[in-house]
Design a protein around this motif. Structure first.
Motif, PDB file in Angstrom:
ATOM      1  N   VAL A 160      41.174  56.741  15.681  1.00 31.19           N
ATOM      2  CA  VAL A 160      42.546  56.587  16.180  1.00 31.19           C
ATOM      3  C   VAL A 160      43.549  56.885  15.066  1.00 31.19           C
ATOM      4  O   VAL A 160      44.519  57.621  15.264  1.00 31.19           O
ATOM      5  N   SER A 161      43.300  56.354  13.880  1.00 34.74           N
ATOM      6  CA  SER A 161      44.273  56.486  12.796  1.00 34.74           C
ATOM      7  C   SER A 161      44.234  57.857  12.127  1.00 34.74           C
ATOM      8  O   SER A 161      45.271  58.406  11.750  1.00 34.74           O
ATOM      9  N   GLU A 162      43.050  58.451  11.991  1.00 36.34           N
ATOM     10  CA  GLU A 162      42.921  59.695  11.232  1.00 36.34           C
ATOM     11  C   GLU A 162      42.776  60.936  12.095  1.00 36.34           C
ATOM     12  O   GLU A 162      43.041  62.049  11.625  1.00 36.34           O
ATOM     13  N   TYR A 163      42.357  60.769  13.338  1.00 32.57           N
ATOM     14  CA  TYR A 163      42.140  61.921  14.218  1.00 32.57           C
ATOM     15  C   TYR A 163      43.033  61.878  15.452  1.00 32.57           C
ATOM     16  O   TYR A 163      42.878  62.687  16.355  1.00 32.57           O
ATOM     17  N   GLN A 164      43.946  60.917  15.495  1.00 29.20           N
ATOM     18  CA  GLN A 164      44.917  60.779  16.584  1.00 29.20           C
ATOM     19  C   GLN A 164      44.247  60.675  17.948  1.00 29.20           C
ATOM     20  O   GLN A 164      44.731  61.208  18.955  1.00 29.20           O
ATOM     21  N   ALA A 165      43.095  60.003  17.987  1.00 26.11           N
ATOM     22  CA  ALA A 165      42.427  59.755  19.264  1.00 26.11           C
ATOM     23  C   ALA A 165      43.181  58.686  20.041  1.00 26.11           C
ATOM     24  O   ALA A 165      43.960  57.911  19.485  1.00 26.11           O
ATOM     25  N   ASP A 166      42.933  58.643  21.352  1.00 27.86           N
ATOM     26  CA  ASP A 166      43.611  57.694  22.240  1.00 27.86           C
ATOM     27  C   ASP A 166      42.853  56.362  22.244  1.00 27.86           C
ATOM     28  O   ASP A 166      41.708  56.293  22.700  1.00 27.86           O
ATOM     29  N   ASN A 167      43.496  55.326  21.741  1.00 28.36           N
ATOM     30  CA  ASN A 167      42.872  54.005  21.645  1.00 28.36           C
ATOM     31  C   ASN A 167      42.540  53.412  23.010  1.00 28.36           C
ATOM     32  O   ASN A 167      41.713  52.498  23.113  1.00 28.36           O
ATOM     33  N   ASN A 168      43.153  53.920  24.078  1.00 27.16           N
ATOM     34  CA  ASN A 168      42.905  53.413  25.426  1.00 27.16           C
ATOM     35  C   ASN A 168      41.835  54.204  26.169  1.00 27.16           C
ATOM     36  O   ASN A 168      41.558  53.923  27.331  1.00 27.16           O
ATOM     37  N   LYS A 169      41.250  55.198  25.484  1.00 30.95           N
ATOM     38  CA  LYS A 169      40.222  56.026  26.113  1.00 30.95           C
ATOM     39  C   LYS A 169      38.953  55.978  25.262  1.00 30.95           C
ATOM     40  O   LYS A 169      38.635  56.918  24.527  1.00 30.95           O
ATOM     41  N   VAL A 170      38.248  54.860  25.375  1.00 35.87           N
ATOM     42  CA  VAL A 170      37.039  54.661  24.574  1.00 35.87           C
ATOM     43  C   VAL A 170      35.893  54.251  25.492  1.00 35.87           C
ATOM     44  O   VAL A 170      36.054  53.357  26.337  1.00 35.87           O
ATOM     45  N   ALA A 171      34.751  54.897  25.325  1.00 35.66           N
ATOM     46  CA  ALA A 171      33.575  54.583  26.141  1.00 35.66           C
ATOM     47  C   ALA A 171      32.334  54.673  25.273  1.00 35.66           C
ATOM     48  O   ALA A 171      32.360  55.194  24.146  1.00 35.66           O
ATOM     49  N   ALA A 172      31.220  54.172  25.799  1.00 34.23           N
ATOM     50  CA  ALA A 172      29.932  54.247  25.112  1.00 34.23           C
ATOM     51  C   ALA A 172      28.902  54.841  26.048  1.00 34.23           C
ATOM     52  O   ALA A 172      28.890  54.552  27.248  1.00 34.23           O
ATOM     53  N   ILE A 173      28.056  55.695  25.489  1.00 38.46           N
ATOM     54  CA  ILE A 173      26.894  56.176  26.221  1.00 38.46           C
ATOM     55  C   ILE A 173      25.675  55.928  25.335  1.00 38.46           C
ATOM     56  O   ILE A 173      25.784  55.871  24.108  1.00 38.46           O
ATOM     57  N   GLY A 174      24.521  55.755  25.960  1.00 34.64           N
ATOM     58  CA  GLY A 174      23.325  55.511  25.169  1.00 34.64           C
ATOM     59  C   GLY A 174      22.084  55.854  25.948  1.00 34.64           C
ATOM     60  O   GLY A 174      22.065  55.791  27.188  1.00 34.64           O
ATOM     61  N   PHE A 175      21.060  56.227  25.206  1.00 37.00           N
ATOM     62  CA  PHE A 175      19.768  56.551  25.806  1.00 37.00           C
ATOM     63  C   PHE A 175      18.715  55.585  25.295  1.00 37.00           C
ATOM     64  O   PHE A 175      18.628  55.325  24.087  1.00 37.00           O
ATOM     65  N   SER A 176      17.915  55.011  26.192  1.00 35.23           N
ATOM     66  CA  SER A 176      16.807  54.132  25.847  1.00 35.23           C
ATOM     67  C   SER A 176      17.326  52.932  25.058  1.00 35.23           C
ATOM     68  O   SER A 176      18.161  52.182  25.556  1.00 35.23           O
ATOM     69  N   ALA A 177      16.860  52.729  23.823  1.00 33.20           N
ATOM     70  CA  ALA A 177      17.390  51.620  23.022  1.00 33.20           C
ATOM     71  C   ALA A 177      18.888  51.771  22.799  1.00 33.20           C
ATOM     72  O   ALA A 177      19.604  50.775  22.654  1.00 33.20           O
TER      73      ALA A 177
END
Length: 319
Positions: A160-177
């Motif tokens: 958010v601070s260094e790449y100007q990403a949107d703090n309200n658009k955050v998700a997680a994806i994961g496979f297996s563990a």
């Protein structure tokens, strides 16, 4: 150059054959040798070499051109950025499975075509490097926050601070563990991580300890013939409790205030020869559902366009 050789050499040879002067013969043969050398060196050639993609070995493993291996709090993570920079990219935290099952960022990226997803959806995709064995401290327990959760929050802040990403658009994806890690984030920090897309891995630990402060978007993808991570759940030899798919989803339907009824999609092709059905629970405060791949194994060869459609369909409403 080739065309010039085709024209000049025969003429020189003909001329050489009709001349009795040793000096003339030597001069013309030297000209032929020079032109042959130029052609061998590529002089005047219209062909060009195809550039090879640059790959570096880093603490994150293989890193290709355009990717970054970054260090934060003495931990490393691989960052994928969209090919075309646009304002306010979303953040996706992506967690691989326990080694050796797609247990590196490179393998996870290839398995899910994550660079392609980043390009098409203006997403920064961060893939942390986990530890040995289970890779992630993903066990859900009362009043605990793992080091991997703390790292995830630090990555969000950095992007958010260094790449100007949107703090309200955050998700997680994961496979297996890694899917278990996505569930832990959904349980413990739902105000920061708004959605979890879990593949072939259920919630690990105490279901009743999963009490997110706000509803959170959940979608689970699993194969019906997964023997590595059976949908019925299991207790490992080390005592890890992996809950069943039904119990995992039931916990989130309760958290998200869903009604008892659900709507099934029409079967759709998710691999070259297998179909899947998605179930969407109704009346939820946040979208809740799962997709079951008929006869699917632990890590099928998903059709990436359909997989990305499911991911986008899950993540975008959360934002």
């Amino acid at each position: 150059m080739k065309r010039l050789m085709q024209i000049v050499v025969p003429r020189l040879m003909t001329s050489t054959q009709t001349s009795n002067s040793p000096a003339q013969i030597a001069l013309k043969l030297s000209a032929i040798s020079l032109m042959t050398l130029l052609l061998g060196c590529g002089g005047g050639s219209s062909s060009s070499e195809v550039p090879t993609e640059s790959v570096q070995q880093t603490p994150c493993g293989e890193v290709k051109s355009g990717e970054q291996c970054l260090t934060l709090n003495n931990r490393n993570f691989l960052l994928l950025s969209p090919a075309v920079k646009q304002p306010g990219p979303s953040i996706i935290l992506a967690f691989y499975g326990a080694p050796p099952s797609y247990g590196t960022p490179r393998k996870l990226e290839s398995f899910l075509a994550l660079q392609q997803y980043a390009n098409n959806n203006n997403a920064l995709i961060a893939m942390p490097i986990g530890g040995p064995d289970w890779a992630w401290e993903s066990n859900v327990a009362v009043n605990t926050q793992s080091k991997d959760t703390e790292l995830s929050l630090a990555i969000i802040d950095k992007l958010v601070s260094e790449y100007q990403a949107d703090n309200n658009k955050v998700a997680a994806i994961g496979f297996s563990a890694g899917a278990m890690m996505a569930y832990q984030l959904a349980c413990s920090v739902p105000t920061r991580v708004k959605a979890a897309f879990a593949i072939s891995g259920q919630l690990r630990g105490d279901l009743t300890a999963c009490n997110p402060a706000v509803p959170v978007v959940i979608h689970h993808l699993h194969g019906s013939n997964d023997t590595d991570m059976p949908i019925e759940g299991r207790i490992t030899t080390s005592g890890n409790v992996i809950n069943s798919l039904n119990d995992t989803i039931a916990r989130f339907t309760r958290i998200n205030g869903c009604a008892a009824n659900a709507i099934d999609s029409e079967p759709f092709a998710l691999t070259a020869n297998q179909t899947a059905v998605s179930k969407a629970y109704q009346g939820c405060l946040k979208a809740t559902g799962f997709t079951l791949l008929k006869d699917g194994i632990h890590h099928p060869d998903y059709q990436k366009a359909e997989l990305h459609r499911l991911m986008k369909q899950t993540l975008n409403p959360a934002f």
